[in-house]
Write a protein that holds these residues in place. Sequence first.
Motif, mmCIF file in Angstrom:
data_model
loop_
_atom_site.group_PDB
_atom_site.id
_atom_site.type_symbol
_atom_site.label_atom_id
_atom_site.label_comp_id
_atom_site.label_asym_id
_atom_site.label_seq_id
_atom_site.Cartn_x
_atom_site.Cartn_y
_atom_site.Cartn_z
ATOM 1 N N GLU A 47 7.456 11.518 -5.586
ATOM 2 C CA GLU A 47 6.596 11.320 -4.333
ATOM 3 C C GLU A 47 6.927 10.020 -3.728
ATOM 4 O OE1 GLU A 47 1.688 11.066 -2.970
ATOM 5 O OE2 GLU A 47 2.481 10.790 -5.324
ATOM 6 N N THR A 48 7.204 9.968 -2.437
ATOM 7 C CA THR A 48 7.503 8.674 -1.647
ATOM 8 C C THR A 48 6.037 8.318 -1.150
ATOM 9 O OG1 THR A 48 7.723 10.020 0.549
ATOM 10 C CG2 THR A 48 9.625 9.619 -0.783
ATOM 11 N N LEU A 49 5.913 6.952 -1.181
ATOM 12 C CA LEU A 49 4.717 6.215 -0.966
ATOM 13 C C LEU A 49 4.782 5.330 0.005
ATOM 14 C CD1 LEU A 49 3.957 5.724 -4.749
ATOM 15 C CD2 LEU A 49 2.658 7.289 -3.096
ATOM 16 N N VAL A 71 0.583 1.271 -3.354
ATOM 17 C CA VAL A 71 0.901 0.993 -4.939
ATOM 18 C C VAL A 71 -0.237 0.438 -5.502
ATOM 19 C CG1 VAL A 71 2.281 0.013 -6.407
ATOM 20 C CG2 VAL A 71 3.306 1.381 -4.494
ATOM 21 N N TYR A 83 7.567 3.739 -10.897
ATOM 22 C CA TYR A 83 7.504 3.206 -9.513
ATOM 23 C C TYR A 83 8.566 2.075 -9.094
ATOM 24 C CZ TYR A 83 2.616 4.788 -9.195
ATOM 25 O OH TYR A 83 1.302 5.850 -9.108
ATOM 26 N N SER A 120 7.982 4.397 -3.826
ATOM 27 C CA SER A 120 8.343 5.829 -4.320
ATOM 28 C C SER A 120 7.914 5.646 -5.717
ATOM 29 C CB SER A 120 9.663 6.379 -4.150
ATOM 30 O OG SER A 120 10.524 5.555 -4.902
ATOM 31 N N ARG A 121 7.615 6.892 -6.365
ATOM 32 C CA ARG A 121 7.510 7.060 -7.649
ATOM 33 C C ARG A 121 7.799 8.348 -8.223
ATOM 34 N NH1 ARG A 121 0.876 8.028 -8.378
ATOM 35 N NH2 ARG A 121 0.585 9.897 -6.782
ATOM 36 N N HIS A 150 -3.007 2.599 -6.936
ATOM 37 C CA HIS A 150 -2.547 3.325 -7.988
ATOM 38 C C HIS A 150 -2.278 2.468 -9.294
ATOM 39 C CE1 HIS A 150 -0.228 6.402 -5.287
ATOM 40 N NE2 HIS A 150 -1.342 6.377 -5.031
ATOM 41 N N SER A 206 0.632 -1.173 -0.117
ATOM 42 C CA SER A 206 0.067 -0.124 0.051
ATOM 43 C C SER A 206 0.891 1.172 -0.010
ATOM 44 C CB SER A 206 -0.919 -0.088 1.184
ATOM 45 O OG SER A 206 -1.753 1.295 1.436
#
Length: 461
Positions: free
Chosen positions: A244-246, A185, A351, A250-251, A188, A183
């Motif tokens: 962006e870090t997720l 990802v 990603y 990240s992406r 998305h 999550s």
Amino acid sequence: MAVTTDTQDQPYSFEVPRGAVPPAEVEMTVEQTRIPTFRYTSPEFHRREIEKMWLNVWQMACRHDDLPAAGDYVRYDVADQSFLIVRQADGGLKAFHNVCRHRGNVLRRDECGSAGEFRCPYHLWAWNTDGTLKDIPDRHLFIGIDDEDYGLPEVAVDTWGGFVFVHPDPVAAAAEPLLEFLSPVPEHLDPYHFDEMIPSGINVSMPVSANWKVVVEAFLEVYHTMGIHPQLLPMLDDIHTYYETLAKHSRMIVPFAVASPRLGHVDELEVLEAYLASFGQSVRREKGTSRVEGAGGLLALFVDEGGELRLPDATKTTRQTFVELFRGYGESQGFDYSGLHDDQMVDDWHYTIFPNLVFNIHAGNFLFFRILPDWQDPDTSWFHVATYRWVPEDQRAAMRTPHRVIGEREESLGLVLDQDMENLPGVQRGLHSKGLDSITVSRQEIRITHLHEVLDTYLDA
């Protein structure tokens, strides 16, 4: 070529995802921008990574359709551990340590196959494909053997997006199930329908003379494009890239089919030429004209009867043209692009899934990297690259590309990847320099810092 770009305008529409920001808005401390070189070179640090992270994290082992029938198996190795992922009779999956419970021999050395049992070639102990003990030759001579105690040891296994993941520690996996680990990802990326795609094109693994993090980090930013891939600058915008870090991942979103502002004015035919070349189309404009050499494939759509390169509709940009082209092609094939907006038809939605998966994602296809450590040597890693394409179901068997293992730089992976692979061993050598105790990253390399910060959560646990 390197110019100040802080004030460059973005001359095209671009739907920025919520949470993604341009480099200038990335917040970092000085400490975050300095990464010690020993993290890439130290054997002690490498062993700590293996023990604390690699053996305690979800990791992709294979694709779901690598195991189409009951008894099919794939061997997955990480560090000094080996596992077997096996399709069960009920259609489910199980994963086991690939080891004989008698004297420790590896049960399967081949990469994949199909079996009715797993019989050790050493002394012929055997297990059913569900992991239960099946046979012990001369069993009456053994003392205290309980079938329940002598099944193959299981590890956690789960799937997402057509990928099969394993976790070496079933207890830790239960505490953090796969979808929780991934999550956000899946939310998305599910609209891309990864589960409908197959490896079609390149699908190889090879050793690389660089630490696994050096290889991963080579794909986490576009700052290196102007140095390593200058031929791409006419067809991607390395300035207006968003980051962006997720959670653990990240992406970055890289606009394609537009030129880098570093180049100044670039006419649409040059953008078109560079973009077609990124698909492997042979485009060569003769001096002073737009006449091209070669045709076929996508190129045939952009060459007139006189052999000159042109956009079919002069009122539309290269970017607009390809948005319509790709969406129209997808719809004609019955692909569901309803969850994707126009930018996702062309742009690189890039990603990283911690620790070692990298995706260059476009509508209908993605380029996939999996990087694994060499468990004995921090200066070496294994690089798996595959192109995945969404193709109609009745064409998948014919278009599927089997996996192969090759030597380091034994074959071309395409110009862009060849450029990366040529560069990486030099990076690793430089990290051993006594004149360098840390590397320095910028805001547009925030994904590198983030990788190390997530890694530290495992090392410090």
